[in-house]
Design a protein around this motif. Structure first.
Motif, short mmCIF file in Angstrom:
data_model
loop_
_atom_site.label_atom_id
_atom_site.label_comp_id
_atom_site.label_asym_id
_atom_site.label_seq_id
_atom_site.Cartn_x
_atom_site.Cartn_y
_atom_site.Cartn_z
N UNK A 165 45.04 42.41 36.60
CA UNK A 165 43.71 42.97 36.87
C UNK A 165 43.31 43.91 35.75
N UNK A 166 42.02 44.05 35.47
CA UNK A 166 40.88 43.45 36.16
C UNK A 166 40.52 42.04 35.67
N UNK A 167 41.28 41.48 34.73
CA UNK A 167 40.90 40.18 34.18
C UNK A 167 40.81 39.13 35.28
N UNK A 168 41.83 39.05 36.14
CA UNK A 168 41.83 38.03 37.19
C UNK A 168 40.89 38.35 38.34
N UNK A 169 40.33 39.55 38.36
CA UNK A 169 39.43 39.95 39.45
C UNK A 169 38.11 39.18 39.42
N UNK A 170 37.80 38.54 38.31
CA UNK A 170 36.60 37.72 38.28
C UNK A 170 36.69 36.52 39.19
N UNK A 171 37.92 36.15 39.61
CA UNK A 171 38.11 34.95 40.41
C UNK A 171 38.63 35.24 41.82
N UNK A 172 39.24 36.40 42.04
CA UNK A 172 39.79 36.70 43.37
C UNK A 172 39.99 38.20 43.52
N UNK A 173 40.06 38.66 44.75
CA UNK A 173 40.26 40.09 45.01
C UNK A 173 41.74 40.45 44.99
N UNK A 174 42.02 41.74 44.86
CA UNK A 174 43.40 42.22 44.79
C UNK A 174 44.19 41.91 46.07
N UNK A 175 43.66 42.23 47.25
CA UNK A 175 44.46 41.92 48.45
C UNK A 175 44.69 40.42 48.65
N UNK A 176 43.70 39.59 48.32
CA UNK A 176 43.86 38.15 48.46
C UNK A 176 44.88 37.62 47.45
N UNK A 177 44.86 38.16 46.24
CA UNK A 177 45.82 37.74 45.22
C UNK A 177 47.25 37.97 45.68
N UNK A 178 47.55 39.17 46.17
CA UNK A 178 48.91 39.47 46.59
C UNK A 178 49.28 38.72 47.87
N UNK A 179 48.30 38.44 48.74
CA UNK A 179 48.58 37.56 49.87
C UNK A 179 48.99 36.17 49.38
#
Length: 345
Positions: free
Chosen positions: A301-315
């Motif tokens: 993050x924040x690079x990957x935040x353009x495609x998904x949120x932080x809680x969803x990513x770790x889920x």
């Protein structure tokens, strides 16, 4: 030469633009919220069209997962432009040290580890520069990352600034890497999958160096590359790297534009199930090759935040590790990162 103007929906630094309102359209319960996590790969910057500083980082890490500590990875942020070029990255380490100090005592020890930039091809100047970074960071400096990701196609870019084809094959970089290893510091490498044989040569030439491959080894899915066509080549290169015991693997970075996934183009953001399904072949191949003890999940993050949120990513990561043993899950989410970057949680 391709135009340096970013495409629509991309930032000036050629990252997918973050749309908080779009991300907020999908919420889901936090899986295994008590699992301790070290996020070993994120950036901090204040750019003309994107701000991601300590408040933004902590807003993400405080969304339900137990993020104990993080590692900042160089990104050309807060350079001291009044200095000579090789000394400018000292400004980044200085700024991130202040960020880490501001986060001390909080729920998440942000920037508990700092990975900066020292040009490893500088010869005799490498060691004194490394010593300055170490001194500035007050015990937090863990290693360096040089600018290495490059591809001949102008459509394969993960940053507005693209380096020349070097420096991975250069003998000077290997000499600098030896000096890095002598100081007990690590080398992060961000390379696209066609460059992995060059990464392998560095790992073999400097076996005393802990080399960390970023973002699953950079399987590219844009320009002349397609996932189904490159998987076999990428997989063979990953297995060759795994034969070097000094190489570690970061699991993540797959939500960058260069990876070729299109979740950001949908009306709604992806669920963790959708991410896990798309990424499973890549993640499982990495874990099978390296073992959980040499792998660590990362947010990028924040690079990957353009495609998904932080809680969803770790889920999504927790779904991908659902079949792992308790000790393997500990390694993947905190243990490997704690050992490699010398952190405590």
């Amino acid at each position: 030469m391709a135009s340096m103007i970013p495409p629509p929906g991309m930032t000036a630094a050629r990252h997918i633009a973050i749309r908080e309102a779009w991300l907020d359209q999908h919420q889901e319960p936090i899986l295994d919220p008590a699992l301790p996590i070290i996020d070993p790969h994120h950036h901090i910057w204040d750019q003309s069209d994107q701000r991601y500083l300590l408040p933004e980082l902590l807003a993400d890490t405080d969304t339900g997962h137990d993020i104990r500590a993080t590692v900042f990875i160089q990104c050309g942020s807060q350079y001291d432009m009044a200095e000579a070029p090789e000394r400018r990255p000292l400004g980044e380490t200085r700024f991130m040290t202040r960020v880490a100090e501001a986060a001390e005592g909080g729920r998440t020890r942000a920037c508990a580890g700092i990975v900066g930039l020292v040009d490893l091809t500088l010869g005799d100047r490498v060691t004194p520069l490394l010593e300055e970074h170490v001194a500035i960071a007050g015990g937090r400096f863990r290693g360096v990352r040089n600018r290495t990701a490059w591809d001949a196609s102008p459509l394969v870019r993960s940053n507005l600034e693209s380096p020349p084809p070097g420096p991975l094959p250069l003998p000077a970089l290997r000499e600098g890497a030896r000096r890095l290893a002598a100081m007990g510091l690590t080398l992060d490498v961000w390379a696209y999958h066609p460059q992995l044989p060059q990464v392998l040569e560095v790992a073999r030439a400097v076996p005393e160096l802990t080399l960390i491959v970023d973002h699953c080894g950079g399987p590219v899915g844009v320009g002349p590359y397609r996932h189904d066509e490159v998987f076999a080549t990428w997989h063979a290169a990953i297995k060759a790297l795994a034969a070097c015991p000094n190489v570690m693997m970061k699991l993540g970075g797959l939500a960058m534009e260069v990876g070729g996934y299109k979740f950001h183009e949908a009306a709604l953001p992806p669920s963790s199930e959708a991410l896990a399904m798309a990424w499973r072949p890549t993640i499982e191949a990495c874990i099978e090759a390296f073992g959980a003890g040499r792998c660590m999940f990362e947010s990028n993050f924040p690079v990957d935040k353009g495609m998904c949120s932080y809680p969803v990513l770790w889920n999504a990561f927790k779904r991908l590790a659902a079949g792992a043993s308790a000790s393997e899950r500990t390694a993947l989410f905190s243990g490997t990162a704690a050992r490699v970057y010398r952190l405590t949680i």
